[in-house]
Design a protein around this motif. Structure first.
Motif, PDB file in Angstrom:
ATOM      1  N   ILE A  13       2.969 -13.292   3.099  1.00  0.00           N
ATOM      2  CA  ILE A  13       1.978 -12.758   2.160  1.00  0.00           C
ATOM      3  C   ILE A  13       2.705 -11.953   1.092  1.00  0.00           C
ATOM      4  N   ASP A  14       2.005 -11.685   0.009  1.00  0.00           N
ATOM      5  CA  ASP A  14       2.633 -10.991  -1.121  1.00  0.00           C
ATOM      6  C   ASP A  14       3.215  -9.634  -0.700  1.00  0.00           C
ATOM      7  N   ASP A  15       4.376  -9.343  -1.288  1.00  0.00           N
ATOM      8  CA  ASP A  15       5.056  -8.077  -0.980  1.00  0.00           C
ATOM      9  C   ASP A  15       4.137  -6.872  -1.226  1.00  0.00           C
ATOM     10  N   GLU A  16       3.309  -6.992  -2.271  1.00  0.00           N
ATOM     11  CA  GLU A  16       2.466  -5.837  -2.643  1.00  0.00           C
ATOM     12  C   GLU A  16       1.549  -5.412  -1.490  1.00  0.00           C
ATOM     13  N   PHE A  17       1.077  -6.399  -0.714  1.00  0.00           N
ATOM     14  CA  PHE A  17       0.177  -6.062   0.399  1.00  0.00           C
ATOM     15  C   PHE A  17       0.953  -5.359   1.519  1.00  0.00           C
ATOM     16  N   ILE A  18       2.184  -5.815   1.730  1.00  0.00           N
ATOM     17  CA  ILE A  18       3.013  -5.216   2.795  1.00  0.00           C
ATOM     18  C   ILE A  18       3.334  -3.769   2.436  1.00  0.00           C
ATOM     19  N   ILE A  19       3.675  -3.575   1.178  1.00  0.00           N
ATOM     20  CA  ILE A  19       4.035  -2.217   0.740  1.00  0.00           C
ATOM     21  C   ILE A  19       2.799  -1.320   0.705  1.00  0.00           C
ATOM     22  N   GLU A  20       1.698  -1.891   0.229  1.00  0.00           N
ATOM     23  CA  GLU A  20       0.456  -1.113   0.146  1.00  0.00           C
ATOM     24  C   GLU A  20       0.044  -0.564   1.515  1.00  0.00           C
ATOM     25  N   ALA A  21       0.214  -1.405   2.546  1.00  0.00           N
ATOM     26  CA  ALA A  21      -0.208  -1.005   3.892  1.00  0.00           C
ATOM     27  C   ALA A  21       0.768  -0.031   4.534  1.00  0.00           C
ATOM     28  N   ASP A  22       1.884   0.179   3.883  1.00  0.00           N
ATOM     29  CA  ASP A  22       2.917   1.025   4.498  1.00  0.00           C
ATOM     30  C   ASP A  22       3.506   1.984   3.487  1.00  0.00           C
ATOM     31  N   GLN A  24       3.461   5.182   3.039  1.00  0.00           N
ATOM     32  CA  GLN A  24       4.159   6.395   3.495  1.00  0.00           C
ATOM     33  C   GLN A  24       5.584   6.077   3.883  1.00  0.00           C
ATOM     34  N   ARG A  25       5.739   4.968   4.603  1.00  0.00           N
ATOM     35  CA  ARG A  25       7.069   4.623   5.080  1.00  0.00           C
ATOM     36  C   ARG A  25       7.984   4.287   3.914  1.00  0.00           C
ATOM     37  N   PHE A  26       7.427   3.577   2.915  1.00  0.00           N
ATOM     38  CA  PHE A  26       8.263   3.236   1.773  1.00  0.00           C
ATOM     39  C   PHE A  26       8.610   4.470   0.962  1.00  0.00           C
ATOM     40  N   GLU A 123       7.394   9.289   7.879  1.00  0.00           N
ATOM     41  CA  GLU A 123       6.511   8.352   8.535  1.00  0.00           C
ATOM     42  C   GLU A 123       5.932   8.941   9.830  1.00  0.00           C
TER      43      GLU A 123
ATOM     44  N   ASN B 126      -3.390 -15.020   0.938  1.00  0.00           N
ATOM     45  CA  ASN B 126      -3.164 -14.122  -0.204  1.00  0.00           C
ATOM     46  C   ASN B 126      -4.417 -13.998  -1.067  1.00  0.00           C
ATOM     47  N   ARG B 142      -2.011  -3.982   8.328  1.00  0.00           N
ATOM     48  CA  ARG B 142      -1.337  -3.165   9.364  1.00  0.00           C
ATOM     49  C   ARG B 142      -1.504  -3.812  10.740  1.00  0.00           C
ATOM     50  N   TYR B 157      -4.449   6.252   8.918  1.00  0.00           N
ATOM     51  CA  TYR B 157      -5.393   6.342   7.805  1.00  0.00           C
ATOM     52  C   TYR B 157      -6.470   7.403   8.024  1.00  0.00           C
TER      53      TYR B 157
END
Lengths: 185, 186
Positions: A13-22, A24-26, A123, B126, B142, B157
């Motif tokens: 899936i798109d990187d943006e979704f992975i980063i969005e969901a994480d 704080q960690r990023f 995190e 996507n 998540r 969250y």
């Protein structure tokens, strides 16, 4: 369709979704944020140290200090009242650079430790698997208790913008664990 | 070190690239692998394999988001390792729970067609994710990308576990409807 196929298809899936969901960690790994966090932490330590170390030492000099505390806890996040009936506390920094306060029992053996981390900087804590997990809501704060065989080994909570992790060396009953957690500032 | 500098090290065939990747994303990758495998030893192995894959794939790849790129490699390796281990020891980790949840809406029909269409399926997912609001999407990703437990998501969250479960239930149903509409057999 097999669920395994869906899980595999989700890998790309798109990187943006992975980063969005994480986020704080990023944010943790952003050098600019890390520099800012270090600057803020240094400034805070300096200010808190200036405010608290002297009064603490002065108080100890005047009264002999609390007998149960061997180490000054001025720059630490647990107030000395927590250490009543405890032999001593030790402070250290763990491998991830997080300040840790360890409370020793009457036999000077580690009893439990506490980590306190700014939720915006670091995190959430990664813990080993547990077969027991409950949540308790006390005074508007949600405490998550984890452990094995109905005994508490970890308590996690968030208060005033900080994530806390209380880890017991062994285990204890849920009510005792919550009592200790509630007393930690 | 910035992501692009680390990528540059890979392109220069400088082994420091692996050290820097480990320093910056080692824990992140390990947490992804651990959520799938529930074993520190296996997770460590996955992360080490991630650096090898990264070394082999850069060049020709030049990812803009190195964290997501490495995370995808780790997740893929961990899922492959999970499949290999599944026959031997099926436990109660989050991967099993996630699969059970998804099987409620997807069933276990033959996926011969899906083997051919994984890329198409990813594109559909996507598009589906773009239809969701931010909070719902984060909860879904998540759960089914990071394989975080419901309680961890609630903790992260600051919402109740029941709200997380309800959101996941609705999103799974929406996904099923969406995939059927897109022509997939679910």
């Amino acid at each position: 369709m097999k669920p395994e196929t869906l899980l595999k298809a989700m890998n790309d899936i798109d990187d943006e979704f992975i980063i969005e969901a994480d986020k704080q960690r990023f944010r943790l790994f952003s050098p600019s944020n890390l520099k800012m966090a270090l600057s803020v932490a240094t400034a805070c330590l300096f200010i808190v140290g200036s405010i608290m170390i002297l009064p603490f030492n002065t108080r100890k000099g005047a009264t002999g200090g609390p007998d149960t505390v061997n180490a000054p806890v001025s720059s630490y996040f647990i107030e000395d009242r927590v250490f009543d009936n405890k032999k001593s506390v030790e402070k250290s920094v763990d491998k991830d650079g997080i300040a840790v306060t360890t409370v020793m029992n009457e036999e000077n053996q580690p009893e439990y430790s506490v980590r306190k981390v700014d939720e915006n900087i670091l995190e959430v804590f990664n813990l080993p698997s547990c077969n027991f997990e409950i949540s308790r809501e006390i005074n508007g704060i949600s405490y998550k208790i984890m452990g094995n065989d109905s005994m508490a080994e970890y308590v996690l909570w968030n208060r005033n913008g900080y994530n806390y992790l209380l880890s017991f060396v062994g285990s204890c009953d849920v009510d005792t664990a919550l009592d200790i957690a509630k007393g930690i500032e | 070190m910035e992501d692009f500098e680390i990528v540059e090290l890979y392109w220069d065939r400088d082994e420091n690239a692996i050290t820097q990747s480990d320093l910056k994303y080692g824990r992140y990758c390990k947490s992804i692998a651990y959520n799938i495998l529930f074993s520190h030893e296996d997770s460590e192995e996955c992360v080490n394999d991630t650096w090898v894959r990264a070394w082999e794939s850069m060049p020709p790849n030049r990812p803009e988001k190195l964290g997501a790129y490495l995370g995808k490699i780790t997740r893929n390796l961990a899922l492959n390792m999970y499949e290999k281990m599944k026959a031997l020891k099926r436990g109660s980790n989050q991967t099993d729970v996630c699969l059970d949840e998804l099987s409620e809406v997807l069933g276990h029909a033959s996926d011969v067609q899906q083997h051919l269409d994984v890329t198409t399926l990813t594109e559909s997912i996507n598009r589906f994710l773009r239809t969701l609001d931010s909070e719902t999407r984060k909860i879904f990703v998540r759960r089914y990308w990071y394989m975080s437990s419901v309680n961890e998501i609630a903790w992260q969250y600051k919402i109740t576990p029941s709200k997380v479960k309800m959101s996941l239930l609705r999103t799974r149903d929406k996904l099923r409807t969406y995939l059927i509409k897109e022509g997939f057999e679910v």
